[in-house]
Motif scaffolding. Structure first.
Motif, PDB file in Angstrom:
ATOM      1  N   ALA A 141       0.841  -1.193   0.000  1.00 29.77           N
ATOM      2  CA  ALA A 141       0.000   0.000   0.000  1.00 29.77           C
ATOM      3  C   ALA A 141       0.880   1.249   0.000  1.00 29.77           C
ATOM      4  CB  ALA A 141      -0.924  -0.005   1.214  1.00 29.77           C
ATOM      5  N   SER A 142       2.105   1.085   0.497  1.00 28.40           N
ATOM      6  CA  SER A 142       3.024   2.213   0.591  1.00 28.40           C
ATOM      7  C   SER A 142       3.674   2.467  -0.767  1.00 28.40           C
ATOM      8  CB  SER A 142       4.096   1.898   1.631  1.00 28.40           C
ATOM      9  OG  SER A 142       5.252   2.629   1.365  1.00 28.40           O
ATOM     10  N   ILE A 143       3.645   3.741  -1.199  1.00 24.28           N
ATOM     11  CA  ILE A 143       4.230   4.079  -2.494  1.00 24.28           C
ATOM     12  C   ILE A 143       5.742   3.842  -2.465  1.00 24.28           C
ATOM     13  CG2 ILE A 143       4.608   5.995  -4.098  1.00 24.28           C
ATOM     14  CD1 ILE A 143       1.917   7.133  -3.053  1.00 24.28           C
ATOM     15  N   GLU A 144       6.326   4.101  -1.302  1.00 27.57           N
ATOM     16  CA  GLU A 144       7.776   3.962  -1.140  1.00 27.57           C
ATOM     17  C   GLU A 144       8.236   2.541  -1.466  1.00 27.57           C
ATOM     18  OE1 GLU A 144       8.874   5.584   2.716  1.00 27.57           O
ATOM     19  OE2 GLU A 144      10.799   4.544   2.556  1.00 27.57           O
ATOM     20  N   ALA A 145       7.427   1.565  -1.099  1.00 25.21           N
ATOM     21  CA  ALA A 145       7.843   0.175  -1.277  1.00 25.21           C
ATOM     22  C   ALA A 145       8.088  -0.160  -2.750  1.00 25.21           C
ATOM     23  CB  ALA A 145       6.788  -0.764  -0.687  1.00 25.21           C
ATOM     24  N   TYR A 146       7.430   0.574  -3.649  1.00 25.19           N
ATOM     25  CA  TYR A 146       7.595   0.285  -5.076  1.00 25.19           C
ATOM     26  C   TYR A 146       8.957   0.713  -5.607  1.00 25.19           C
ATOM     27  CZ  TYR A 146       2.712  -1.006  -5.200  1.00 25.19           C
ATOM     28  OH  TYR A 146       1.516  -1.650  -4.971  1.00 25.19           O
ATOM     29  N   GLU A 147       9.691   1.531  -4.812  1.00 29.61           N
ATOM     30  CA  GLU A 147      11.024   1.964  -5.226  1.00 29.61           C
ATOM     31  C   GLU A 147      12.070   0.910  -4.901  1.00 29.61           C
ATOM     32  OE1 GLU A 147      11.176   4.661  -6.990  1.00 29.61           O
ATOM     33  OE2 GLU A 147       9.024   4.949  -6.632  1.00 29.61           O
ATOM     34  N   ASP A 148      11.687  -0.081  -4.127  1.00 30.81           N
ATOM     35  CA  ASP A 148      12.618  -1.117  -3.699  1.00 30.81           C
ATOM     36  C   ASP A 148      13.082  -1.940  -4.910  1.00 30.81           C
ATOM     37  OD1 ASP A 148      12.952  -2.920  -0.777  1.00 30.81           O
ATOM     38  OD2 ASP A 148      13.480  -3.798  -2.716  1.00 30.81           O
ATOM     39  N   PRO A 149      14.418  -2.040  -5.114  1.00 33.64           N
ATOM     40  CA  PRO A 149      14.912  -2.770  -6.291  1.00 33.64           C
ATOM     41  C   PRO A 149      14.459  -4.228  -6.327  1.00 33.64           C
ATOM     42  CG  PRO A 149      16.743  -1.986  -4.908  1.00 33.64           C
ATOM     43  CD  PRO A 149      15.492  -1.419  -4.329  1.00 33.64           C
ATOM     44  N   ASP A 150      14.346  -4.855  -5.172  1.00 33.66           N
ATOM     45  CA  ASP A 150      13.898  -6.260  -5.150  1.00 33.66           C
ATOM     46  C   ASP A 150      12.476  -6.384  -5.676  1.00 33.66           C
ATOM     47  OD1 ASP A 150      16.265  -7.153  -4.173  1.00 33.66           O
ATOM     48  OD2 ASP A 150      15.657  -7.044  -2.057  1.00 33.66           O
ATOM     49  N   VAL A 151      11.630  -5.412  -5.306  1.00 35.51           N
ATOM     50  CA  VAL A 151      10.244  -5.416  -5.782  1.00 35.51           C
ATOM     51  C   VAL A 151      10.227  -5.283  -7.295  1.00 35.51           C
ATOM     52  CG1 VAL A 151       8.117  -4.060  -5.847  1.00 35.51           C
ATOM     53  CG2 VAL A 151       9.198  -4.552  -3.654  1.00 35.51           C
ATOM     54  N   GLN A 152      11.038  -4.329  -7.795  1.00 35.88           N
ATOM     55  CA  GLN A 152      11.025  -4.064  -9.238  1.00 35.88           C
ATOM     56  C   GLN A 152      11.536  -5.264 -10.024  1.00 35.88           C
ATOM     57  OE1 GLN A 152      12.989  -0.315  -9.911  1.00 35.88           O
ATOM     58  NE2 GLN A 152      11.433   0.810  -8.737  1.00 35.88           N
ATOM     59  N   LYS A 153      12.429  -6.034  -9.410  1.00 34.42           N
ATOM     60  CA  LYS A 153      12.973  -7.202 -10.087  1.00 34.42           C
ATOM     61  C   LYS A 153      11.956  -8.355 -10.084  1.00 34.42           C
ATOM     62  CE  LYS A 153      17.085 -10.121  -9.823  1.00 34.42           C
ATOM     63  NZ  LYS A 153      16.821 -11.054  -8.712  1.00 34.42           N
ATOM     64  N   ALA A 154      11.316  -8.560  -8.929  1.00 32.68           N
ATOM     65  CA  ALA A 154      10.377  -9.680  -8.820  1.00 32.68           C
ATOM     66  C   ALA A 154       9.083  -9.402  -9.570  1.00 32.68           C
ATOM     67  CB  ALA A 154      10.073  -9.965  -7.342  1.00 32.68           C
ATOM     68  N   PHE A 155       8.670  -8.139  -9.620  1.00 34.80           N
ATOM     69  CA  PHE A 155       7.425  -7.783 -10.300  1.00 34.80           C
ATOM     70  C   PHE A 155       7.678  -6.707 -11.341  1.00 34.80           C
ATOM     71  CE2 PHE A 155       5.915  -9.931  -6.597  1.00 34.80           C
ATOM     72  CZ  PHE A 155       4.831 -10.644  -7.068  1.00 34.80           C
ATOM     73  N   PRO A 156       8.071  -7.127 -12.542  1.00 33.19           N
ATOM     74  CA  PRO A 156       8.374  -6.139 -13.579  1.00 33.19           C
ATOM     75  C   PRO A 156       7.170  -5.245 -13.891  1.00 33.19           C
ATOM     76  CG  PRO A 156       8.637  -8.402 -14.410  1.00 33.19           C
ATOM     77  CD  PRO A 156       8.251  -8.511 -12.995  1.00 33.19           C
ATOM     78  N   MET A 157       5.990  -5.653 -13.491  1.00 31.85           N
ATOM     79  CA  MET A 157       4.801  -4.836 -13.768  1.00 31.85           C
ATOM     80  C   MET A 157       4.468  -3.925 -12.591  1.00 31.85           C
ATOM     81  SD  MET A 157       4.117  -7.917 -12.430  1.00 31.85           S
ATOM     82  CE  MET A 157       4.312  -8.891 -13.907  1.00 31.85           C
ATOM     83  N   TYR A 158       5.488  -3.658 -11.729  1.00 35.26           N
ATOM     84  CA  TYR A 158       5.215  -2.884 -10.518  1.00 35.26           C
ATOM     85  C   TYR A 158       4.602  -1.518 -10.812  1.00 35.26           C
ATOM     86  CZ  TYR A 158       9.349  -0.075 -11.547  1.00 35.26           C
ATOM     87  OH  TYR A 158      10.239   0.776 -12.147  1.00 35.26           O
ATOM     88  N   ASP A 159       5.037  -0.872 -11.920  1.00 40.87           N
ATOM     89  CA  ASP A 159       4.502   0.465 -12.201  1.00 40.87           C
ATOM     90  C   ASP A 159       3.037   0.403 -12.618  1.00 40.87           C
ATOM     91  OD1 ASP A 159       5.458  -0.947 -14.351  1.00 40.87           O
ATOM     92  OD2 ASP A 159       5.880   0.834 -15.567  1.00 40.87           O
ATOM     93  N   VAL A 160       2.680  -0.660 -13.358  1.00 45.62           N
ATOM     94  CA  VAL A 160       1.274  -0.808 -13.751  1.00 45.62           C
ATOM     95  C   VAL A 160       0.411  -1.062 -12.512  1.00 45.62           C
ATOM     96  CG1 VAL A 160      -0.340  -2.059 -15.231  1.00 45.62           C
ATOM     97  CG2 VAL A 160       2.014  -1.741 -15.968  1.00 45.62           C
ATOM     98  N   ILE A 161       0.936  -1.882 -11.589  1.00 45.14           N
ATOM     99  CA  ILE A 161       0.185  -2.156 -10.354  1.00 45.14           C
ATOM    100  C   ILE A 161      -0.045  -0.860  -9.582  1.00 45.14           C
ATOM    101  CG2 ILE A 161       0.287  -3.291  -8.108  1.00 45.14           C
ATOM    102  CD1 ILE A 161       1.808  -5.581  -9.420  1.00 45.14           C
TER     103      ILE A 161
END
Lengths: 347, 430
Positions: free
Chosen positions: B354-374
């Motif tokens: 729910a936190s916008i900050e969490a989407y900046e996490d490199p691990d998140v971006q690697k595991a979920f390439p669609m993070y920006d769409v989410i």
């Protein structure tokens, strides 16, 4: 419970048995004759026996009493509470809005097509499952009864296994077998007309009910066959032998000797199964959750009181469900003269 | 023989008493907070352990598992809270029941400082879903949304430009032309309400116009152009056969199976499908080529040209009103929802933060390439109606908008409006 009301506790009831019309009751006149023979020393024995009978009655109460009290606490109290709650408009998450509405909940239920649809489906399932199970159960009971000694244990275990499986588990097993995405039934039976990879069993009422009824039959036939097996064991072997000597065919022996002699057991089995089937819940809950016109009364009561937390309305449905069950019992015992004591061989 | 009997008796006694011990404070006097969690892949238990460590003896968090589906979770919690159960300290709540719980005073009020801290840099959908009557009543933890997943091969063959928003009409046509199946959730379950709500909101309408009204004054917004547009789409998918024979019993996992199959084309579903498909490819039960073929985009539009309102889901933390340590529970909740924990939870359990900050996490971006769409989808997402009578409304919709093939834009919206209104006024059974 019959220990207190049976012949042992109330010796005077013997009198009725002792005066049969001997000309009519030819097949069963063995018992009265026994009584008549015992008639002479009866008077002096009565005084001695009544002491013992009284002690036995007391022991009966000591043994059954605690269970009786527990039964009152866990059945009578909730029933009364449900009757009381059913007179209110009461939602568990809005306890402050509780208000007395009298019989209004019952009026709403009985004028609602949802109730009548659920009642109809429940009755349909009850009648069909009991009918199928009675035939199948009888066949299985005969097989168990007649099997040679060495096979008997194995056979009885095999037949009883489905009954030992938890209903929810068996419901899931049947659900996944027929499910369109994961099931194998559509693949194995696609040579049967009407069954193919595109048949979704749980998408319409008819096919859903077929699976629900099949799983119920599979699961509970062992129960009815156990009761019938007990009844079969009570049929005196000499009667059958006599019929055989007289030249009766196998069917005649079955229809004229075996069935009449275990009528009490059959009626008890049907009554118990009917009551059980009328309260069907698990299979429907797991397989369709009431979709496509497969809702049964127990599920309706569950969804109203547990799902929507409408304690008042849900209690009213439960009370009506309870009355239906009482009605079935009443009809069976009064009209069909189901004799619970007779089935246990107490007469 | 006698010794064995006695040993058995001791064992039985220990078995009876041991569960009781769990209710009291820990052996060393540390207050124990019980967190009722929804089933996941162990992520919430890990967070509980790390927050217990971080608390340094101030409290200990123990987790208790709730049933699998949201409706059963609500049933269990509501029954216990109605009996004023003091053992419920923290609850993982599905947002649709928050209004009901708040209205029944089951939730301890959120202190102002906690409210400020836990809503900073959080997606708006999550804050809306955790509020009742304009006040925060639960702490946003993770936020979920549905995306449009597609097989690139099918989209390409249909000539669709997936970088731009597409409409339901377009994907239905594309699937139909290529004799493929559209994977949507047509089962008579909560997922059907999710679908209806997204369609109605996407056409600019609302299922309920005045969600804060008492039961007998609730007004439904289904018998409108928006409601008819939604009914049109569901009915078309149901009658045209593009949903497949499994549609009337299709839930989210079943949709994924259809989408992964030979006739898969488009699917609306939660992001768990990505980690699930990846896991299946790693385990060897699916081909790598399938994974390469999967694309993602924002939820399809109900009406061409107006923004889609994707479904919103997720979990917020409610603090039980009857717990003995509500202050400590709020402290613990703040630890649980820290952006680091949310990012970690996202990566390991596939549940978006729910936190916008969490989407900046490199691990998140690697595991979920669609993070920006989410993240974009969460910003556009519309929650399901926030009403204390959610269960009645949702079940009423499931009764009247089912099966999909029977949904008709002319008759279904007025019929469902009439039915749900009668149910809310206590005149009909559900």
């Amino acid at each position: 419970m019959n220990a207190q009301t049976g012949p042992a506790a109330e010796p005077p009831t013997h009198g009725r048995h002792a005066a049969p019309s001997t000309t009519e009751d030819r097949p069963t006149d063995r018992a009265p004759r026994d009584d008549a023979r015992r008639g002479a020393p009866d008077a002096e024995a009565r005084a001695a026996r009544s002491d013992r009978a009284r002690a036995e009655a007391r022991l009966g109460w000591y043994l059954a009493g605690p269970a009786f009290v527990v039964m009152l606490a866990v059945t009578l109290y909730p029933i009364l509470q449900a009757v009381y709650d059913s007179l209110f408009n009461y939602k568990l998450t809005a306890p402050d809005d509780r208000s007395f509405v009298g019989l209004n909940n019952y009026v709403v239920i009985l004028t609602d097509p949802v109730w009548w649809q659920a009642l109809w489906v429940t009755l349909l399932i009850t009648v069909i499952t009991v009918a199928i199970e009675l035939v199948l159960g009888f066949a299985l009971a005969l097989v168990m009864h007649r099997a040679i000694k060495r096979l008997r244990g194995l056979l009885r275990t095999a037949i009883l296994v489905p009954y030992g499986i938890i209903t929810v588990v068996s419901a899931f097993a049947w659900f996944y077998a027929f499910d369109i995405t994961s099931g194998y039934v559509n693949h194995w039976f696609d040579w049967v007309p009407g069954i193919g990879p595109d048949l979704n069993w749980f998408a319409q009422q008819g096919t859903s009910l077929v699976v629900i009824i099949a799983s119920e039959v599979w699961k509970t036939t062992p129960f009815i066959s156990l009761l019938l097996l007990a009844g079969l064991a009570q049929v005196p072997g000499d009667l059958e032998e006599a019929a055989k000597v007289d030249g009766a065919t196998a069917w005649q022996r079955f229809a004229r000797v075996i069935v009449p002699n275990m009528k009490a057991a059959i009626l008890v089995a049907v009554l118990f199964r009917a009551l059980d089937a009328f309260r069907i819940f698990d299979n429907v809950f797991i397989m369709t959750n009431g979709a496509n016109g497969t809702e049964v009364l127990s599920l309706l009561a569950y969804r109203t009181s547990i799902g929507q937390l409408q304690i008042g309305m849900g209690s009213a449905i439960s009370v009506l469900l309870f009355l239906c069950v009482v009605l079935i019992c009443f009809v069976a015992i009064k009209l069909f003269k189901v004799d619970l004591a007779g089935a246990r061989g107490e007469k | 023989m006698r010794r064995r009997t006695r040993a058995l008796a001791v064992l039985v006694a220990a078995g009876l008493v041991a569960p009781l011990a769990a209710c009291g404070p820990g052996d060393d006097g540390t207050p124990v907070l019980t967190w009722y969690i929804n089933p996941d892949n162990g992520g919430q238990a890990d967070i509980a352990a790390s927050c217990t460590d971080a608390a340094d003896g101030a409290y200990r968090i123990e987790t208790q598992l709730l049933p699998r589906d949201a409706a059963s979770q609500r049933e269990q919690l509501a029954r216990r809270l109605a009996a004023k159960d003091s053992s419920i300290d923290i609850m993982s709540l599905d947002p649709v029941f928050i209004a009901e719980f708040a209205e029944a005073d089951f939730l301890a009020p959120v202190p102002d400082d906690v409210a400020d801290a836990t809503t900073k840099d959080v997606v708006q959908g999550a804050i809306d879903a955790s509020s009742w009557k304009d006040e925060l009543v639960a702490i946003p933890f993770w936020a979920n949304t549905q995306l449009l997943w597609y097989r690139s091969s099918v989209a390409e063959a249909a000539g669709l430009d997936m970088s731009k928003p597409v409409t339901w009409e377009q994907i239905m046509q594309a699937a139909q032309d290529q004799d493929k199946l559209l994977a949507v959730q047509g089962a008579k379950a909560e997922s059907l309400t999710v679908w209806i709500n997204a369609l109605v909101e996407g056409a600019g309408g609302h299922i309920i116009d005045n969600p804060e009204a008492p039961a007998d004054e609730v007004e439904l917004g289904l018998d409108t152009d928006a409601g008819r547009a939604a009914a049109q789409i569901i009915g078309d998918i149901g009658t045209s056969g593009v949903g497949g024979a499994g549609l009337p019993s299709e839930d989210e996992p079943a949709s994924l199976t259809v989408f992964q199959g030979d006739r898969g084309s488009f699917m609306v579903n939660w992001p768990f499908v990505w980690s699930s498909t990846q896991g299946a490819v790693e385990a060897g039960s699916l081909d790598q080529s399938l994974l390469d073929d999967i694309g993602w985009a924002l939820y399809p539009q109900t009406v061409e040209g107006s923004d889609a309102r994707p479904p919103y889901g997720g979990i917020s933390l409610g603090i039980g009103a009857f717990g003995k340590h509500t202050d400590l529970a709020y402290e613990a909740a703040q630890c649980i929802v820290s952006p680091d924990n949310q990012a970690e939870y996202f990566v390991t359990n596939g549940n978006p933060a729910a936190s916008i900050e969490a989407y900046e996490d490199p691990d998140v971006q690697k595991a979920f390439p669609m993070y920006d769409v989410i993240r974009d989808s969460l910003d556009q997402a519309a929650p399901r109606p926030q009403t204390p009578f959610y269960n009645e409304v949702s079940t009423g919709l499931q009764q009247t908008w089912y099966p999909p093939a029977d949904v008709n834009p002319d008759s279904t919206p007025p019929a469902s409006t009439e039915f749900i209104t009668a149910v809310l006024q206590g005149e009909r059974l559900l």
